[in-house]
Design a protein around this motif. Structure first.
Motif, PDB file in Angstrom:
ATOM      1  N   GLU F  69       0.832  -1.207   0.000  1.00 58.52           N
ATOM      2  CA  GLU F  69       0.000   0.000   0.000  1.00 58.52           C
ATOM      3  C   GLU F  69       0.866   1.258   0.000  1.00 58.52           C
ATOM      4  N   SER F  70       1.855   1.276   0.899  1.00 59.55           N
ATOM      5  CA  SER F  70       2.679   2.478   1.019  1.00 59.55           C
ATOM      6  C   SER F  70       3.576   2.669  -0.202  1.00 59.55           C
ATOM      7  N   MET F  71       3.893   1.579  -0.867  1.00 55.37           N
ATOM      8  CA  MET F  71       4.750   1.689  -2.053  1.00 55.37           C
ATOM      9  C   MET F  71       3.968   2.026  -3.299  1.00 55.37           C
ATOM     10  N   HIS F  72       2.706   1.619  -3.273  1.00 52.73           N
ATOM     11  CA  HIS F  72       1.892   1.670  -4.468  1.00 52.73           C
ATOM     12  C   HIS F  72       1.690   3.092  -4.968  1.00 52.73           C
ATOM     13  N   GLN F  73       1.894   4.070  -4.089  1.00 50.66           N
ATOM     14  CA  GLN F  73       1.690   5.463  -4.478  1.00 50.66           C
ATOM     15  C   GLN F  73       2.818   5.969  -5.376  1.00 50.66           C
ATOM     16  N   HIS F  74       3.956   5.355  -5.288  1.00 44.51           N
ATOM     17  CA  HIS F  74       5.034   5.743  -6.183  1.00 44.51           C
ATOM     18  C   HIS F  74       4.900   4.978  -7.487  1.00 44.51           C
ATOM     19  N   ASN F  75       5.719   5.342  -8.424  1.00 42.86           N
ATOM     20  CA  ASN F  75       5.561   4.720  -9.738  1.00 42.86           C
ATOM     21  C   ASN F  75       6.491   3.535  -9.974  1.00 42.86           C
ATOM     22  N   HIS F  76       6.831   2.851  -8.921  1.00 44.12           N
ATOM     23  CA  HIS F  76       7.771   1.735  -9.057  1.00 44.12           C
ATOM     24  C   HIS F  76       7.071   0.449  -9.437  1.00 44.12           C
ATOM     25  N   ASN F  77       7.815  -0.389 -10.132  1.00 43.98           N
ATOM     26  CA  ASN F  77       7.399  -1.780 -10.214  1.00 43.98           C
ATOM     27  C   ASN F  77       7.568  -2.381  -8.826  1.00 43.98           C
ATOM     28  N   ILE F  78       6.669  -3.264  -8.467  1.00 47.76           N
ATOM     29  CA  ILE F  78       6.750  -3.895  -7.145  1.00 47.76           C
ATOM     30  C   ILE F  78       6.808  -5.402  -7.334  1.00 47.76           C
ATOM     31  N   LEU F  79       7.675  -6.025  -6.564  1.00 44.59           N
ATOM     32  CA  LEU F  79       7.819  -7.475  -6.628  1.00 44.59           C
ATOM     33  C   LEU F  79       7.726  -8.040  -5.216  1.00 44.59           C
ATOM     34  N   VAL F  80       6.813  -9.003  -5.024  1.00 42.41           N
ATOM     35  CA  VAL F  80       6.774  -9.725  -3.747  1.00 42.41           C
ATOM     36  C   VAL F  80       7.243 -11.143  -4.019  1.00 42.41           C
ATOM     37  N   THR F  81       8.376 -11.531  -3.417  1.00 39.15           N
ATOM     38  CA  THR F  81       8.885 -12.890  -3.634  1.00 39.15           C
ATOM     39  C   THR F  81       8.411 -13.806  -2.512  1.00 39.15           C
ATOM     40  N   ARG F  82       8.511 -15.099  -2.741  1.00 38.17           N
ATOM     41  CA  ARG F  82       8.039 -16.103  -1.771  1.00 38.17           C
ATOM     42  C   ARG F  82       6.648 -15.728  -1.256  1.00 38.17           C
ATOM     43  N   ALA F  83       5.779 -15.350  -2.182  1.00 41.09           N
ATOM     44  CA  ALA F  83       4.434 -14.919  -1.806  1.00 41.09           C
ATOM     45  C   ALA F  83       3.482 -16.109  -1.803  1.00 41.09           C
ATOM     46  N   THR F  84       2.441 -15.999  -1.008  1.00 48.12           N
ATOM     47  CA  THR F  84       1.410 -17.027  -0.946  1.00 48.12           C
ATOM     48  C   THR F  84       0.160 -16.515  -1.663  1.00 48.12           C
ATOM     49  N   PRO F  85      -0.758 -17.429  -2.032  1.00 48.31           N
ATOM     50  CA  PRO F  85      -2.026 -16.979  -2.610  1.00 48.31           C
ATOM     51  C   PRO F  85      -2.737 -15.987  -1.680  1.00 48.31           C
ATOM     52  N   ARG F  90      -4.772 -10.191  -0.945  1.00 48.97           N
ATOM     53  CA  ARG F  90      -4.715  -8.862  -0.355  1.00 48.97           C
ATOM     54  C   ARG F  90      -4.111  -7.831  -1.309  1.00 48.97           C
ATOM     55  N   VAL F  91      -3.051  -8.199  -1.955  1.00 48.98           N
ATOM     56  CA  VAL F  91      -2.375  -7.250  -2.849  1.00 48.98           C
ATOM     57  C   VAL F  91      -3.308  -6.843  -3.985  1.00 48.98           C
ATOM     58  N   LYS F  92      -4.106  -7.816  -4.493  1.00 49.51           N
ATOM     59  CA  LYS F  92      -5.033  -7.532  -5.587  1.00 49.51           C
ATOM     60  C   LYS F  92      -6.058  -6.472  -5.198  1.00 49.51           C
ATOM     61  N   GLN F  93      -6.438  -6.462  -3.921  1.00 55.05           N
ATOM     62  CA  GLN F  93      -7.387  -5.444  -3.464  1.00 55.05           C
ATOM     63  C   GLN F  93      -6.767  -4.048  -3.535  1.00 55.05           C
ATOM     64  N   ILE F  94      -5.475  -3.992  -3.303  1.00 55.01           N
ATOM     65  CA  ILE F  94      -4.767  -2.703  -3.332  1.00 55.01           C
ATOM     66  C   ILE F  94      -4.411  -2.321  -4.771  1.00 55.01           C
ATOM     67  N   ALA F  95      -3.930  -3.295  -5.506  1.00 56.29           N
ATOM     68  CA  ALA F  95      -3.498  -3.037  -6.883  1.00 56.29           C
ATOM     69  C   ALA F  95      -4.099  -4.098  -7.798  1.00 56.29           C
ATOM     70  N   PRO F  96      -5.261  -3.812  -8.376  1.00 57.32           N
ATOM     71  CA  PRO F  96      -5.950  -4.839  -9.171  1.00 57.32           C
ATOM     72  C   PRO F  96      -5.114  -5.316 -10.356  1.00 57.32           C
ATOM     73  N   GLU F  97      -4.129  -4.524 -10.759  1.00 56.33           N
ATOM     74  CA  GLU F  97      -3.305  -4.934 -11.899  1.00 56.33           C
ATOM     75  C   GLU F  97      -2.229  -5.948 -11.488  1.00 56.33           C
ATOM     76  N   ALA F  98      -2.145  -6.254 -10.218  1.00 57.36           N
ATOM     77  CA  ALA F  98      -1.135  -7.197  -9.741  1.00 57.36           C
ATOM     78  C   ALA F  98      -1.324  -8.578 -10.372  1.00 57.36           C
ATOM     79  N   GLU F  99      -0.222  -9.253 -10.638  1.00 58.80           N
ATOM     80  CA  GLU F  99      -0.277 -10.615 -11.196  1.00 58.80           C
ATOM     81  C   GLU F  99       0.437 -11.583 -10.265  1.00 58.80           C
ATOM     82  N   PHE F 100      -0.092 -12.797 -10.198  1.00 61.73           N
ATOM     83  CA  PHE F 100       0.531 -13.809  -9.345  1.00 61.73           C
ATOM     84  C   PHE F 100       1.162 -14.891 -10.216  1.00 61.73           C
TER      85      PHE F 100
END
Lengths: 237, 237, 237, 237, 237, 237, 237, 237
Positions: F69-85, F90-100
């Motif tokens: 959430e706090s990062m999403h306001q900037h224009n960076h690409n964001i990567l979450v590694t070792r992520a779970t479904p 949760r991330v999709k709710q913040i950034a619907p364009e997120a891909e898993f």
């Protein structure tokens, strides 16, 4: 002695020379360690003939010399393990009757030859290369008052050599089996007898024995024998 | 001997000197180990020319000397592995024809040059630094009666050196591949041939090879080859 | 050199001294690498009946499915190792004749039952708990065209069970010995036979077996046997 | 496919559509393996000035001597790593211009001083005790034609020593960081720069560093740096 | 059976139906294994009351069921170690008197309650968390006919709890000490008694105990006690 | 901000409101960390498009959510590694364009598709089972602005598959080689190219691969390749 | 020095010789590292009497000599750890008052005997063989200005020896416990006191101590003590 | 209590109700363990507010319940570590005021909030993923009566985050640093402060962290810090 100390406190308290508080305080302060001490002492000192064992590795010639000197006045057998020739030089000055078992790296001052153990302990070694470790076991057992038999070079590769002496295996009350490489000999011995088998790993072997870890693990996992123990006491891995 | 013992029991039983029960009892008591012994003995003694192998490491000069002496009366090839120059000094006094392979740390008394194996065994080594271990393999194979070819210094870094000799690879009936570092050579060789490949790890390498563990693990996990074996017998990790 | 060889072939082909087929054949035969490629291909494709092996672990149901599908058109035996029931569900849709060996975690599509190996391979396991790994060996051997015998639950703790079947040991051309715990069985088997013994460690055992490391090390250091190999291919540590 | 390609080339050559040279060229270009061979060759031989590296460890003086001799006729820089003084004695007889870097255990015959790399490689070492390993890196880099800067004794315990030279860090195109003990220096350097950082563990440290395993693991798990690599090539663990 | 076979050979020889040579040959061919078998069998079968132990881990419900079934006809105590509830369900159908010790993961069919051992075996555990392993020891000892005492939760952190029961320590003929974490309890117990102490490591502890390796090593290196053994038999690391 | 603070001190000093000593003192007390911060920040924030990477393992859904959430306001690409479904939900709710990327266990929010790296990074994997780790590399490289090519299932067992694509190898500027089992593929690739090869071990393999340790060690000891690095960053051992 | 630099900038700014912007710029450019340095410097330099410690291992005689020389001008105590006699020869030429503690492998130049620590540090060692490591602790503590008491040879095997001195244990403000073998002594000491106990493993022991790993693990897993720390700083594993 | 018991014996002796011999006997029989106990008890019981700690791992719900029940009658704070939700369910029935710290896996019954420690303990964690372990430290410290500050997510990758809070570092009397991966944070913190730093490794990291071994070794070998300790007590490796 402790008993005397307690007795004195009780008397002083009874006579009024010591207030209740002071008596209580002194009694609490009585180091329980003393009681503990006396106890442990029995283990080592009071049973006549039980040897004192000095671990030589990492001790200077002087340190070993002084310890032997102070012990030499009592009538104990003395054993210095992992000893060097330099250690022996010094010990011989103190106790000319001392003997050095080079293979076993052990110095022995045998004041009493009394047999304290019950039955014979059989020391079995897998190969000639394991003999130094087997000898350390033999020397240790002897200085502690055991009757000993030994069977060397009867490894798994020549199983018949072991099987030929099954009668001697059968007569032992405890068997110590020394082996390197894959350490399988104790499993085989354990399958042939019903007395306790003490497995001693050695570091003899090719590179993949990792200096005895293979033998140690083999012995820790033996499934064929009645009773297996790993005596780290007697030998290096 | 065992045969005599059995014969005697049979005769005594036939003559009536021994009841059936007693004969049965004695026969059962005949240590099966003796029979076993004879059996194993066949493995090692009866097949003429099969060498006796003495593991030199951890044995004193005297011990090696006595073992060689007792063996020298038979017509076997004799091999002492992990031998020292001191071992050799003694063996030469007993058997002047003995040879010392310094790199291989092996003493050889080759009484028979008969070829007992089928086909050629090709010994391949990754680098010049692995040559001592490769030589130990060659010496062992030779003393056991094999025809040998060898291909040294054909490691993965110069793959073409190996590929250039593919015809020799193709002619071998068994290939022994000696390598240190990451131990990848057996995988590559295994991908080029269909005969069994015996992988031998060496401790050659930088610190991260952990004295050959890297090579050993690489060989244990090789997925590219038809048949992989780790011959701890021939070399240190 | 290669260049010269190619040049010569080109010239002979141009001059008609070499037919197109022969030129093609020679060119194919040239770069041993090509042969290597073709060769490996021969390993896997051209020798009829030789199975394709798919390592199932870590592959999705889809991935295994697609690989089997593409292979199923050829007449090879197919083996999927470390397969899951889900893998099998999919494979069965593609090849209804597929069989799932649950203990061995293997899917087999056996199109040819031709015997390609020489002699019998005997698979020996130390205990009933090691049977799943032994079964994986059996399934693999069978799909690759070998005649198989098996001897289960003949561990060191009940040596007689093994010794009773010595005749079957004697008949085998290769023996695969599967054991967990201290992994001593291959040493014992190796002492009784003269054919190659392939030792396969399993993770069966108490905690101190460290999931098969004890057995693996025991097998790598075996000193009693004629030929020992550790087949990491067939089983987990 | 390859066959079709070859066939087409043959036909075009026969028909004259392809000159002999062109056919040869295409055919050479075909089997990737040939190129591979030639290619690797390019790696090592054709790019002038690229040094030949000889791994000295485990090689006899004779072996190193012969390899250097055969290489010395070409105009390459030559590097012998893990070299001994005895190796050097022999090499000097062949190439009097050879230099021995004792700390780095490296023999260098620098025929060309041409700079082949882009930018400066900065070699950083944590402590004076790590300097021998750092020197091995410096020697290797230099013989391979790189411009080098070095920063020694700037370990984490005196962070300011490193921070003081941040400008030199900033100028490097690649940084090699040599450290023992807990191996934390590469993490700190990596947090200050954006160029690749190559971490080199050394065995310097107290007992709990397990001869460099602590440093190796620290470097493998560094999370603070842009790019980390563990160059086992340059140093012992 | 073997006895019958021998008897028959003797009779045929006596009657002349078998020449001496043939009788000798047949007797030699009598698989010594059979004799071996009878022997080992004595170990396990002939001494009444000695339990058969089935290692449950890795065995299917069917396999355990069949083994119990075949044993159940004899009058032995039966012990299944590392058993699952599913194993128990099946065993109960065969032997309704079977009991499941969940903590110890053991199934017991106790047909005889005869005391076969001499004296009391005291099982000591360091903490409540080690109790499951201690219970496995207790169950095993009981099914094998020993008198047992137990002392749980007397770890080093509350030394007084152990010291309070020193009298019970003194009465034991053998003491089994179960401990996790640093595994120091056996050293302390060993310092207080002169009977054999069998140390059993458990995997209880924080991460740095590495699933019991810390305890195992602590026990293998104990220097304070008269006799230490590591009974891998009774517990997981 | 820091600059303002320094400016204020300078002004106060100039105006005489602050003595030289006080100004000096305040300037020294100015936490250099702030300067450090700005600096490091440049590393991560100021270079547009450089992604923020969140290590998902061990973080709760809430923690990952808040960081994104706090990062999403900037224009960076964001990567979450070792992520779970669950993380992804949760991330999709913040950034619907997120891909898993399920195989890669990575969540990607790709705001910029700008290519920041030079040349193509080729990701090579040994087998289909290694693909998840290769995919993690691909996802990471892409989100960081690299052009990517990939070559899957080209392991050593089918060397021709790799050799067939040598042109693609030759085009890459960096090659990442992902392999499990004995991890020999990077050595082979390294022998064919002159660009840096980054070796990534995976835990794919049989038991003796010890969850990737065999591959890790193989890669750390590779001797055939120009430049090897072990990228622990991208994959589990 | 840094202070001077800042002072100069302030003065130039006040005098107008430096614009605000320029002053700001210079102050920012003042490498924060310098400030950092001063800071760290306070740690080490400004607190009078705090010794400089030089890690001798891996340093040449020259390197140690130069470092000592440059330090010797200040009034610090100097400590060289892991020093060799050769190191000492050189240091004595620079500082004739230097002392060599052979057991502790430490060179000490004690310029100040001021006591800087609060209370007494008690150094306890398990056996005479551990004394060298204990001595290294004593030397280090002394050179750093601590009051020290020591209690040697009070291992677990003679618990009473320790318990007898409980009063001295009770007086210490920190206790350092040095032990090899199973490393159980710190657990016992920790159970008797409430001050911090610093456990120091040594490599004294039989083979199964794996050069101190057993002691290290024992100490890391101690559950009986108030506060345990492993001071790798003072001793080898 | 013990004190009362001693007092009573003294009085009875003084009054003549107890002969000297009997008093002596009773006092000797007063298990010194009781004195020991009282002593230890003082550690744990007499200092009001000092919590009892129950190690939950491996204990059944019943076992934890009974222990808490028996403790709950005293006025101690109670801490159950490595607790499960099921443990908590039961504890809540006994002590409704109990709290469950899920991340820390700890149950706390805080009867007293008195501050017993001196100064503030600062708990620092490297990343959000390490927070659960940090929380376990916080919970433990709090229940034992310490004032606590915490600083989370200040790992080496964002050094400025740590440096920004140097004032809070400076105020702490002890600092606990929790980190996974390469575990370098304690080294950095140790370089900035002069108070004791307690390093706590976690198992957070990629595969090559080997579940925290990398962090543990990094911390054991830290050379940059004043005082390092590894608190295995608070966290898993």
């Amino acid at each position: 002695m402790t008993e005397d100390q307690i007795r004195k406190i009780l008397e002083q308290h009874k006579s009024g020379a010591l207030s209740s508080e002071d008596a209580l305080h002194r009694l609490r302060a009585l180091p329980f360690e003393d009681l503990g001490f006396a106890n442990v002492d029995h283990h080592r000192t009071l049973r006549q003939g039980f040897p004192e064992v000095i671990f030589g590795m990492g001790k200077t010639v002087d340190q070993v010399g002084k310890i032997v000197e102070s012990m030499h006045q009592h009538n104990h057998n003395i054993l210095v393990t992992r000893a060097t020739p330099a250690h022996f030089e010094r010990v011989k000055q103190i106790a000319p009757e001392a003997e050095f078992h080079e293979g076993a790296r052990a110095i022995v001052i045998q004041k009493s030859a009394a047999i304290l153990g019950k039955g014979t302990v059989l020391v079995v070694s897998a190969g000639t290369s394991d003999m130094a470790v087997a000898e350390e076991a033999v020397v240790t057992l002897k200085v502690m008052g055991n009757e000993i038999d030994s069977l060397y070079d009867v490894g798994v590769a020549g199983l018949h050599r072991l099987l030929d002496r099954r009668e001697r295996l059968a007569k032992a009350r405890v068997i110590i089996v020394v082996a390197g490489m894959e350490g399988a000999l104790p499993s085989v011995v354990g399958g042939l007898v019903s007395v306790p088998v003490i497995a001693v790993p050695t570091s003899v072997g090719y590179g993949a024995s990792f200096n005895g870890i293979a033998a140690l693990l083999g012995m820790l996992n033996s499934c064929a024998i009645s009773t297996t123990a790993t005596a780290q006491r007697l030998s290096p891995v």
